[in-house]
Design an enzyme around this catalytic site. Structure first.
Site, mmCIF file in Angstrom:
data_model
loop_
_atom_site.group_PDB
_atom_site.id
_atom_site.type_symbol
_atom_site.label_atom_id
_atom_site.label_comp_id
_atom_site.label_asym_id
_atom_site.label_seq_id
_atom_site.Cartn_x
_atom_site.Cartn_y
_atom_site.Cartn_z
ATOM 1 N N MET A 64 0.855 -1.191 0.000
ATOM 2 C CA MET A 64 0.000 0.000 0.000
ATOM 3 C C MET A 64 0.891 1.242 0.000
ATOM 4 O O MET A 64 0.456 2.331 0.385
ATOM 5 C CB MET A 64 -0.939 -0.013 1.209
ATOM 6 C CG MET A 64 -1.908 -1.195 1.145
ATOM 7 S SD MET A 64 -3.446 -0.914 2.021
ATOM 8 C CE MET A 64 -2.850 -0.739 3.678
ATOM 9 N N GLY A 65 2.146 1.092 -0.419
ATOM 10 C CA GLY A 65 3.055 2.230 -0.486
ATOM 11 C C GLY A 65 3.642 2.573 0.867
ATOM 12 O O GLY A 65 3.651 1.741 1.777
ATOM 13 N N ALA A 66 4.157 3.813 0.989
ATOM 14 C CA ALA A 66 4.910 4.243 2.186
ATOM 15 C C ALA A 66 6.002 3.204 2.460
ATOM 16 O O ALA A 66 6.115 2.675 3.558
ATOM 17 C CB ALA A 66 3.983 4.432 3.387
ATOM 18 N N HIS B 56 9.428 -3.587 3.143
ATOM 19 C CA HIS B 56 8.969 -3.827 1.765
ATOM 20 C C HIS B 56 10.156 -4.128 0.853
ATOM 21 O O HIS B 56 10.079 -5.001 -0.016
ATOM 22 C CB HIS B 56 8.271 -2.574 1.211
ATOM 23 C CG HIS B 56 7.036 -2.163 1.950
ATOM 24 N ND1 HIS B 56 6.976 -1.033 2.722
ATOM 25 C CD2 HIS B 56 5.810 -2.737 2.027
ATOM 26 C CE1 HIS B 56 5.763 -0.915 3.243
ATOM 27 N NE2 HIS B 56 5.035 -1.933 2.842
ATOM 28 N N LYS C 254 5.315 -10.122 9.127
ATOM 29 C CA LYS C 254 4.841 -9.177 10.143
ATOM 30 C C LYS C 254 3.314 -9.207 10.198
ATOM 31 O O LYS C 254 2.727 -9.127 11.278
ATOM 32 C CB LYS C 254 5.324 -7.765 9.826
ATOM 33 C CG LYS C 254 5.055 -6.846 10.968
ATOM 34 C CD LYS C 254 4.979 -5.429 10.542
ATOM 35 C CE LYS C 254 3.896 -4.786 11.316
ATOM 36 N NZ LYS C 254 2.921 -4.108 10.488
ATOM 37 N N MET D 188 9.189 -3.002 11.482
ATOM 38 C CA MET D 188 8.982 -1.891 10.544
ATOM 39 C C MET D 188 7.558 -1.913 10.027
ATOM 40 O O MET D 188 7.018 -2.974 9.704
ATOM 41 C CB MET D 188 9.958 -2.011 9.388
ATOM 42 C CG MET D 188 11.348 -1.636 9.794
ATOM 43 S SD MET D 188 12.360 -1.307 8.373
ATOM 44 C CE MET D 188 13.929 -1.104 9.216
ATOM 45 N N SER E 189 4.525 0.934 8.012
ATOM 46 C CA SER E 189 4.201 2.284 7.513
ATOM 47 C C SER E 189 3.503 3.073 8.619
ATOM 48 O O SER E 189 3.571 4.294 8.670
ATOM 49 C CB SER E 189 3.284 2.190 6.300
ATOM 50 O OG SER E 189 3.831 1.290 5.374
ATOM 51 N N ARG E 190 2.821 2.370 9.520
ATOM 52 C CA ARG E 190 2.112 3.049 10.611
ATOM 53 C C ARG E 190 3.056 3.706 11.612
ATOM 54 O O ARG E 190 2.641 4.612 12.335
ATOM 55 C CB ARG E 190 1.202 2.071 11.349
ATOM 56 C CG ARG E 190 -0.013 1.735 10.561
ATOM 57 C CD ARG E 190 -0.873 0.739 11.270
ATOM 58 N NE ARG E 190 -1.860 0.220 10.334
ATOM 59 C CZ ARG E 190 -3.038 0.789 10.098
ATOM 60 N NH1 ARG E 190 -3.390 1.855 10.746
ATOM 61 N NH2 ARG E 190 -3.861 0.273 9.222
HETATM 62 O O1 PAF Z 1 0.025 -5.740 3.626
HETATM 63 C C1 PAF Z 1 -0.415 -4.815 2.907
HETATM 64 O O2 PAF Z 1 0.261 -3.819 2.635
HETATM 65 C C2 PAF Z 1 -1.823 -4.928 2.336
HETATM 66 O O3 PAF Z 1 -2.691 -5.525 3.244
HETATM 67 C C3 PAF Z 1 -1.863 -5.637 0.964
HETATM 68 C C4 PAF Z 1 -1.437 -7.087 1.073
HETATM 69 C C5 PAF Z 1 -0.981 -4.915 -0.024
HETATM 70 C C6 PAF Z 1 -3.302 -5.627 0.432
HETATM 71 O O4 PAF Z 1 -3.773 -4.331 0.277
#
Ligand code: PAF
Length: 286
Positions: free
Chosen positions: A38-40, A45, A157, A192, A194-195
């Protein structure tokens, strides 16, 4: 590890463009990996991207803040959106395309299908965030069918999410191989996420207490303790450390997420707790 700066990967906005790219690679016999996000983007990631690079010829990273998995509108609103910085980070990896579709490409007008994985989603985060895993399962199914990737990479995670995705792939005979990758932690042990960006400096210094509580509970289990008693102590410890609430801190079986008192089968300790209005999750193997 050396990072080579490359051009920013092409950003594809439509499933037609995505399928043209992926279809061309697969026609040439190449294995395509997808890293849904979901970015950030953070190091967690990027570790998934590295895993994809290591086992795939081509790597697609999806960036889509999925409205269907937020059960709270203000959470959706405040979710960090940093596409330009994300693309810059990905330019340092071997990423062949970023798929960042608009909402209409995933949920066109009249969309009315939900993928729902029963059982596994009734507990832990599923019990505290109604509808969340239906949103995750639906979007991940769509990302799989839109990308037609051969392999997909997710972080441990979000352990419950990983198990839900594994189950839906199995149940729906989706032809994608799912790999779970270890949680990447900050130096202070915080997983880690994004929150973490949403925490003030004052709150951020308290965040490691979550991982510490899990570790302490794991030690207690190794010493022969019972999860329910250890969990109550961990809960109290988190509240004393400044967390405002604990949704759960449980010992669960890895396969079906059933509650355990002692790790009699492959098990994991999982927790979700609130710190300064931000819901943090973490888990460790025992
Ligand atoms: O883990 C995430 O970032 C989200 O839940 C995902 C798997 C991209 C689905 O939107």
């Amino acid at each position: 590890m050396t990072e080579v700066a490359r051009a920013v990967p092409p950003v594809l906005r439509s499933k037609a463009a995505l399928r043209a790219a992926v279809g061309g690679w697969q026609a040439a016999g190449e294995i395509v990996g997808v890293v849904p996000t979901m970015g950030a983007l953070h190091e967690g990631h990027l570790s998934l991207v590295r895993a994809a690079e290591a086992s795939c010829d081509r790597v697609v990273v999806t960036i889509f803040v999925n409205p269907a998995q937020f059960n709270n509108p203000s959470d959706l609103e405040s979710y960090p959106r940093t596409e330009e910085a994300d693309a810059e980070k990905l330019s340092r990896r071997r990423v062949d395309a970023i798929y960042a579709p608009p909402v209409s490409e995933i949920y066109p007008g009249g969309f009315c299908t939900t993928v729902s994985v029963a059982g596994l989603t009734d507990v832990l985060c599923g019990a505290h965030r109604p509808g969340h895993f239906d949103g995750v399962a639906t979007v991940v199914t769509k990302l799989f069918t839109q990308t037609r990737a051969d392999r997909a990479f997710f972080g441990e995670k979000d352990f419950q999410q990983l198990q839900v995705i594994r189950r839906l792939v199995r149940d729906l005979d989706l032809e994608v191989e799912v790999t779970g990758c270890p949680t990447i932690r900050e130096e202070d042990g915080t997983a880690m996420s994004s929150r973490n960006l949403l925490l003030s400096d004052r709150a951020r210094v308290r965040a490691p207490a979550l991982h510490e509580a899990l570790q302490e509970m794991a030690e207690g289990l190794r010493a022969g303790g019972q999860a329910s008693e250890l969990g109550a102590a961990a809960r109290a410890r988190l509240l004393a450390a400044g967390f405002s609430g604990v949704d759960y801190i449980d010992l669960r079986a890895c396969d079906d997420l059933s509650l355990l008192e002692t790790p009699t089968r492959e098990a994991r300790l999982l927790a979700a707790a609130w710190l300064a209005g931000v819901r943090l999750i973490d888990n460790i193997a025992v």
